[in-house]
Design an enzyme around this catalytic site. Structure first.
Site, PDB file in Angstrom:
ATOM      1  N   GLU A  89     -12.514  -2.245  11.940  1.00 47.99           N
ATOM      2  CA  GLU A  89     -12.517  -1.522  10.665  1.00 47.99           C
ATOM      3  C   GLU A  89     -13.661  -1.970   9.752  1.00 47.99           C
ATOM      4  O   GLU A  89     -14.402  -1.140   9.234  1.00 47.99           O
ATOM      5  CB  GLU A  89     -11.167  -1.725   9.971  1.00 47.99           C
ATOM      6  CG  GLU A  89     -11.096  -1.088   8.603  1.00 47.99           C
ATOM      7  CD  GLU A  89      -9.727  -1.216   7.949  1.00 47.99           C
ATOM      8  OE1 GLU A  89      -8.816  -1.814   8.557  1.00 47.99           O
ATOM      9  OE2 GLU A  89      -9.577  -0.712   6.820  1.00 47.99           O
TER      10      GLU A  89
ATOM     11  N   ASP B  34      -8.369  -9.039   3.826  1.00 46.96           N
ATOM     12  CA  ASP B  34      -8.066  -7.951   4.747  1.00 46.96           C
ATOM     13  C   ASP B  34      -9.137  -7.818   5.826  1.00 46.96           C
ATOM     14  O   ASP B  34      -9.962  -6.913   5.759  1.00 46.96           O
ATOM     15  CB  ASP B  34      -7.959  -6.634   3.953  1.00 46.96           C
ATOM     16  CG  ASP B  34      -7.471  -5.490   4.815  1.00 46.96           C
ATOM     17  OD1 ASP B  34      -7.071  -5.743   5.954  1.00 46.96           O
ATOM     18  OD2 ASP B  34      -7.498  -4.346   4.338  1.00 46.96           O
TER      19      ASP B  34
ATOM     20  N   GLU C 100       0.822  -1.219   0.000  1.00 48.95           N
ATOM     21  CA  GLU C 100       0.000   0.000   0.000  1.00 48.95           C
ATOM     22  C   GLU C 100       0.853   1.265   0.000  1.00 48.95           C
ATOM     23  O   GLU C 100       0.772   2.090   0.903  1.00 48.95           O
ATOM     24  CB  GLU C 100      -0.963  -0.022   1.201  1.00 48.95           C
ATOM     25  CG  GLU C 100      -1.913  -1.201   1.151  1.00 48.95           C
ATOM     26  CD  GLU C 100      -2.978  -1.183   2.232  1.00 48.95           C
ATOM     27  OE1 GLU C 100      -2.734  -0.635   3.316  1.00 48.95           O
ATOM     28  OE2 GLU C 100      -4.070  -1.742   1.969  1.00 48.95           O
TER      29      GLU C 100
HETATM   30  O1  GCW Z   1      -7.011  -2.808   6.009  1.00 44.83           O
HETATM   31  C1  GCW Z   1      -6.005  -1.971   5.632  1.00 44.83           C
HETATM   32  C2  GCW Z   1      -6.351  -0.684   6.278  1.00 44.83           C
HETATM   33  C3  GCW Z   1      -5.183   0.243   6.369  1.00 44.83           C
HETATM   34  C4  GCW Z   1      -4.053  -0.496   7.077  1.00 44.83           C
HETATM   35  C5  GCW Z   1      -3.717  -1.738   6.256  1.00 44.83           C
HETATM   36  C6  GCW Z   1      -2.616  -2.577   6.881  1.00 44.83           C
HETATM   37  C7  GCW Z   1      -2.345   0.308   8.528  1.00 44.83           C
HETATM   38  O2  GCW Z   1      -7.412  -0.093   5.564  1.00 44.83           O
HETATM   39  O3  GCW Z   1      -5.578   1.369   7.087  1.00 44.83           O
HETATM   40  O4  GCW Z   1      -2.927   0.316   7.257  1.00 44.83           O
HETATM   41  O5  GCW Z   1      -4.845  -2.542   6.154  1.00 44.83           O
HETATM   42  O6  GCW Z   1      -2.946  -3.533   7.545  1.00 44.83           O
HETATM   43  O7  GCW Z   1      -1.461  -2.277   6.701  1.00 44.83           O
END
Ligand code: GCW
Length: 631
Positions: A353, A325, A246
């Site tokens: 989340e 995720d 990311e």
């Molecule tokens: O799920 C995603 C989240 C990000 C997070 C990422 C991760 C810390 O939306 O906010 O960043 O995973 O786990 O690295």
């Protein structure tokens, strides 16, 4: 009733801190006037070198309670276990327990930024940071440390894995004195710090022109950094790294492998006994939605599996529970059990989340119990690997500076459950939720029974009114709360359901993307065969027509309608249950949870109507029971 009285006896060499925690804990439970020489109960704390590290033995007999352990941490855990049992009203003379943690590293990962914000935080601001520096109330930190230690957590990762701005400097002389002071507060509770570091630190902090892990200047820079950091914090547990993920750089940017990247940092930490926790959340986040060949859940396995045996001994690969995720429902990541020569840690998410953001009620231990029971082969499940290949369990923290720690009072249970399950993954959600409810609200069955039932059903209910059958996502883009069926459909994030007017889902069998082939053959068979694939994962593994008959004879479409109507009714039931418990609850807890439940009900209705309308419009088929679907 005669008051319960105690005296405390400590063997020579016993950690004074454990004794103090025992004393204070008993005073909190029984009042300060409980110490007598001729007390009813003698509590003795003693060393037993034959017990494994961090383990303890509790035993009771008429008039005496004994807590034994081989080391200070074990003693502290034994004391907390005794206090827990006392608070649960157990009979002291019948105490009999020997406990040893399954995973050596039980880690709570904070996604706190140094400006005081928390990435994906739903309980206020950071407990640790404000305005670019460490800034906290030491008493609050001690309370927090006690909360964590009392359930066996022994590591805290302090800062967000997305290391930005001032957080880079946590490993410099500028901020290390402050970090060391915090480490000092946590240390008596057996908590060791982990720091998240940026892979590009040699460039961003060290002024080098590269962060290439195979460059000698880069490895020298990490060595100097480790030397400095350990001068301040000799028992630092290590560094946590999010690389090639990311938009965070990593070894791939320099044409190196994940092992090259992790090992360079690990070699710098190894003289001090430090570990590198290297995250496996590596995937293409700039996918073209038209591309149906790239399949995001395959990414972690593709990047890491072939590197088994290439990671140094002080590298632990930190793997999210699922291949996507932290969705409410995913299969287990196929990396577990597939890298026998590599240390692994499981990463779960406490911060909600994708599971209701601490507005909606969602008891995570229900999901974790399933995760620990997920198959690795026909015979083994994840639980069997904990303490073996999987030596760590980490969880993304759900706390902030709100008075009740977790925003939603009932979400405290998830924090409690995380520690309990990382210690003992064979505990059931039922056992843990029951403990937490009784410890928090008392033991009146008029309260505990309905509340436990409501909490245990909360995950299932949430799943009913959100994305169906393991498909995941369908949330509003970026903030991830509330329904948006096509929110991620034409995005670059690799998260597609590809619904058309006839069918939905991704075929991930060998005939499709081939994802299922990443599992052990027994598990691949289980998921690939429509008749054995767990129904709640059907649309994760298969593309199916809306007319597909589920086990109960309903079509897939009717199942979607039914579950969404039911989900809302179940939330209505939560509201009623909570109202019926009003007299038995402290007012502030009652009011704050009642407010959350009202928001949850609105959210559930929104989900129901958006999802049902979406599928009605796709298919043109009404609900068999004629319930209203907005057109
Ligand atoms: O799920 C995603 C989240 C990000 C997070 C990422 C991760 C810390 O939306 O906010 O960043 O995973 O786990 O690295």
């Amino acid at each position: 009733m005669a008051r319960t009285t105690f005296r405390l006896r400590c063997d020579a060499g016993i950690d004074a801190f454990a004794a103090q925690e025992c004393r204070e804990g008993l005073e909190r439970l029984y009042g300060s006037d409980l110490w007598r020489e001729d007390a009813e109960w003698t509590v003795s704390l003693s060393r037993k070198p034959d017990l494994p590290p961090e383990g303890y033995r509790l035993s009771g007999a008429p008039g005496s309670i004994s807590v034994e352990a081989a080391d200070d941490r074990g003693l502290l855990y034994g004391v907390y276990a005794f206090l827990r049992r006392a608070a649960l009203g157990e009979e002291f003379s019948a105490l009999k327990e020997t406990a040893v943690p399954a995973a050596a590293r039980r880690m709570l990962d904070h996604w706190d930024n140094v400006d005081g914000s928390i990435e994906r935080g739903y309980a206020g601001a950071s407990l640790f940071f404000r305005d670019g520096r460490l800034s906290y109330d030491p008493e609050r930190i001690k309370d927090y440390a006690r909360l964590l230690a009392s359930v066996g957590v022994n590591h805290i990762s302090l800062n967000n894995v997305n290391v930005r701005g001032g957080a880079l400097r946590l490993i410099t002389d500028d901020m290390l004195p402050e970090v060391a002071a915090l480490a000092g507060l946590l240390r008596p509770f057996g908590l060791r710090l982990i720091l998240s570091v940026h892979f590009d630190s040699p460039m961003l902090l060290g002024g080098l022109s590269t962060a290439d892990p195979c460059d000698t200047k880069v490895s020298a820079w990490w060595q100097e950094t480790a030397e400095r950091v350990y001068r301040y914090i000799p028992d630092l547990s290590g560094f946590l790294v999010k690389a090639d993920s990311e938009f965070q750089n990593g070894p791939a940017s320099f044409g190196r492998t994940q092992a090259d990247g992790a090992n360079t940092i690990a070699r710098a930490l190894s003289p001090y006994g430090g570990m590198v926790f290297w995250r496996c959340f590596v995937y293409l986040c700039t996918q073209d939605w038209r591309d149906t060949v790239t399949d995001r859940p395959m990414a972690a396995y593709d990047h890491f599996h072939s590197l088994d045996g290439r990671f140094d001994d002080n590298v632990m690969l930190q793997i999210k529970n699922g291949p996507m995720d932290f969705q409410p429902r995913e299969p287990l990541s196929p990396l577990f059990g597939a890298m026998p020569r590599t240390r692994q840690a499981l990463e779960v998410q406490l911060t909600q989340e994708y599971t209701g953001q601490q507005i909606d009620l969602y008891a995570l231990p229900v999901q974790w119990q399933e995760i620990f029971s997920s198959p690795i082969t026909g015979e083994r499940v994840l639980r069997d690997l904990i303490g073996q290949e999987v030596g760590g369990v980490s969880g993304v923290a759900n706390v902030g500076d709100e008075e009740n720690w977790t925003g939603h009072t009932l979400a405290q249970c998830n924090l409690y459950a995380f520690g309990r399950m990382a210690w003992d993954p064979s505990l059931t959600a039922r056992q843990i939720v029951e403990e937490w409810v009784k410890l928090t609200f008392g033991r009146d069955p008029r309260l505990t029974e309905p509340l436990i039932a409501m909490m245990l059903s909360s995950r299932n209910t949430y799943e009913k009114y959100t994305a169906p059958l393991g498909i995941g996502w369908m949330v509003n883009i970026s903030h991830h709360y509330g329904p948006n069926v096509e929110g991620y459909e034409y995005s670059p994030w690799g998260t597609y359901h590809r619904a058309d007017w006839q069918a939905i889902g991704i075929d991930r069998t060998r005939g499709g993307t081939g994802y299922a082939a990443q599992y052990h053959p027994d598990v691949e068979r289980l998921y690939s065969d429509l008749t054995t694939c767990p129904e709640e994962l059907l649309l994760f593994f298969h593309r199916l027509p809306y007319t597909y008959p589920l086990q109960n004879g309903k079509t897939l479409l009717q199942h979607i309608y039914d579950t969404h109507f039911e989900g809302v009714e179940e939330v209505r039931g939560f509201v009623k249950t909570w109202e019926s418990l009003r007299e038995l609850l402290p007012e502030s807890a009652y009011e704050s949870v009642a407010r959350k439940l009202a928001l949850q009900l609105a959210n559930a209705r929104e989900w129901r109507d958006v999802v049902n309308t979406y599928f009605y419009r796709k298919t043109g088929k009404p609900d068999e029971h004629g319930r209203p679907i907005h057109k």
